[in-house]
Design an enzyme around this catalytic site. Sequence first.
Site, PDB file in Angstrom:
ATOM      1  CB  ALA A 119      -4.260  -3.993  -0.769  1.00  8.21           C
ATOM      2  NE  ARG A 165       7.369  -3.823   6.218  1.00  5.92           N
ATOM      3  CZ  ARG A 165       7.138  -3.818   7.461  1.00  5.92           C
ATOM      4  NH1 ARG A 165       7.926  -3.321   8.370  1.00  5.92           N
ATOM      5  NH2 ARG A 165       6.005  -4.434   7.760  1.00  5.92           N
ATOM      6  CB  CYS A 187      -1.071   0.100   1.187  1.00  4.13           C
ATOM      7  SG  CYS A 187      -2.193  -1.193   1.077  1.00  4.13           S
ATOM      8  CD  GLN A 191      -3.057  -7.730  -1.713  1.00  6.08           C
ATOM      9  OE1 GLN A 191      -3.157  -6.968  -1.280  1.00  6.08           O
ATOM     10  NE2 GLN A 191      -2.568  -8.854  -1.111  1.00  6.08           N
ATOM     11  CE1 TYR A 246      -6.367  -4.309   6.397  1.00  9.23           C
ATOM     12  CE2 TYR A 246      -4.972  -5.550   5.080  1.00  9.23           C
ATOM     13  CZ  TYR A 246      -4.980  -4.580   6.068  1.00  9.23           C
ATOM     14  OH  TYR A 246      -3.904  -3.798   6.368  1.00  9.23           O
ATOM     15  NE  ARG A 298       0.930 -11.392   0.968  1.00  4.47           N
ATOM     16  CZ  ARG A 298       1.371 -10.368   1.185  1.00  4.47           C
ATOM     17  NH1 ARG A 298       1.008  -8.962   1.033  1.00  4.47           N
ATOM     18  NH2 ARG A 298       3.059 -10.490   1.487  1.00  4.47           N
TER      19      ARG A 298
END
Length: 370
Positions: free
Chosen positions: A58, A327, A26, A101, A185, A233
């Site tokens: 996402a 990351r 994100c 995604q 989520y 996922r």
Amino acid sequence: MSSKLFEGLTLGGLSLPNRIVIAPMCQYSAVDGNATDWHTIHLGSLALSGAGLLIIEASAVEPEGRISPDDLGLWSDDNEAALGKVLASVRRHFAMPIGIQLAHAGRKASVRVPWQGNAQIPADAPDGWQTVAPSAIAFDPSKEHAPEALDADGLSRIKAAFVAAAQRAERLGLDLIELHGAHGYLLHEFLSPLSNLRTDDYGGSLDNRMRFPLEVFEAVRAVFPAHKPVGMRVSASDWADGGWDIDQTIAFAKALEAQGCSFMHVSSAGLISTQKIAVSPSYQVPFARAVKAAVTMPVIAVGLITEYEQAEAIVATGDADAVALARGILYDPHWPWHAAAHLGAQVQAPNQYLRSQPQRFKSLLVPNPA
């Protein structure tokens, strides 16, 4: 000795040049769900990385499905047009498989962006909204208002929103869809007995808790071209007593595979604020290994995979079919170049960058077909 990390991989009908996946991350930089110039810069940089697959962050299937008001979306014509403009710019200069995604944040929606503290925005605030979930239980009851439990109409609306977003993804020419069933989520909320206390057909037993995520997968799979992969996922563990765990994840993986799932991307955690995670390099790889042993579809491992030999070992030993970087690739956008140099492999690069390779790696970079 050749590198397994830089061998090709097939997901459904999609061929990848290597087994390095850029995980969805994100950016909290959209306006009303619309991609911006930041996304052109961000995705353009990642497209030059040499990775085998890029998965766009996402993207909410309805406005209330955003994590924050600044999240990317794919629920409207404007969202579709804005993302199409970004993709056209990226593809004009570099050819690589790009997926997206699709997500709904459920009870973890309506929060501030990370650099503003992640606090929940009240439902009555101008930029907040009432969240929804399988059951009226807040992510952090000590700080947040409870979500509304979804009724039958709400379930139908959200399933239709996933379908419409998948159809938009196809019109955009995206190569792959990953459904977000992880990190606390909405789809993960249905799976876990800690967040799903329903007493209808969507709660209680494992089969019932899997029902809505499987219905969403089936509906998306039905409208996305058969030759293009649709995967999921998952969080393989809630890292909490009585929560979702690896045995339930394996059962879910088998059910998804029976419905034609093309891959599983195995992460963990995110469901509750009191989780206790044992973090270390490759700490989620055992989950991927367990799923891979139970299914035939490709499995992607993710989580503190930072070193070249580490990534090579994960795929070479068969713990997973691919590794995902998040990351780490933001920190080092040419990680695949450096991994290829270290492992004696090759990666594609734009013609403009070919002269950048050091003489000792004169066969490291090869032209991209774009």
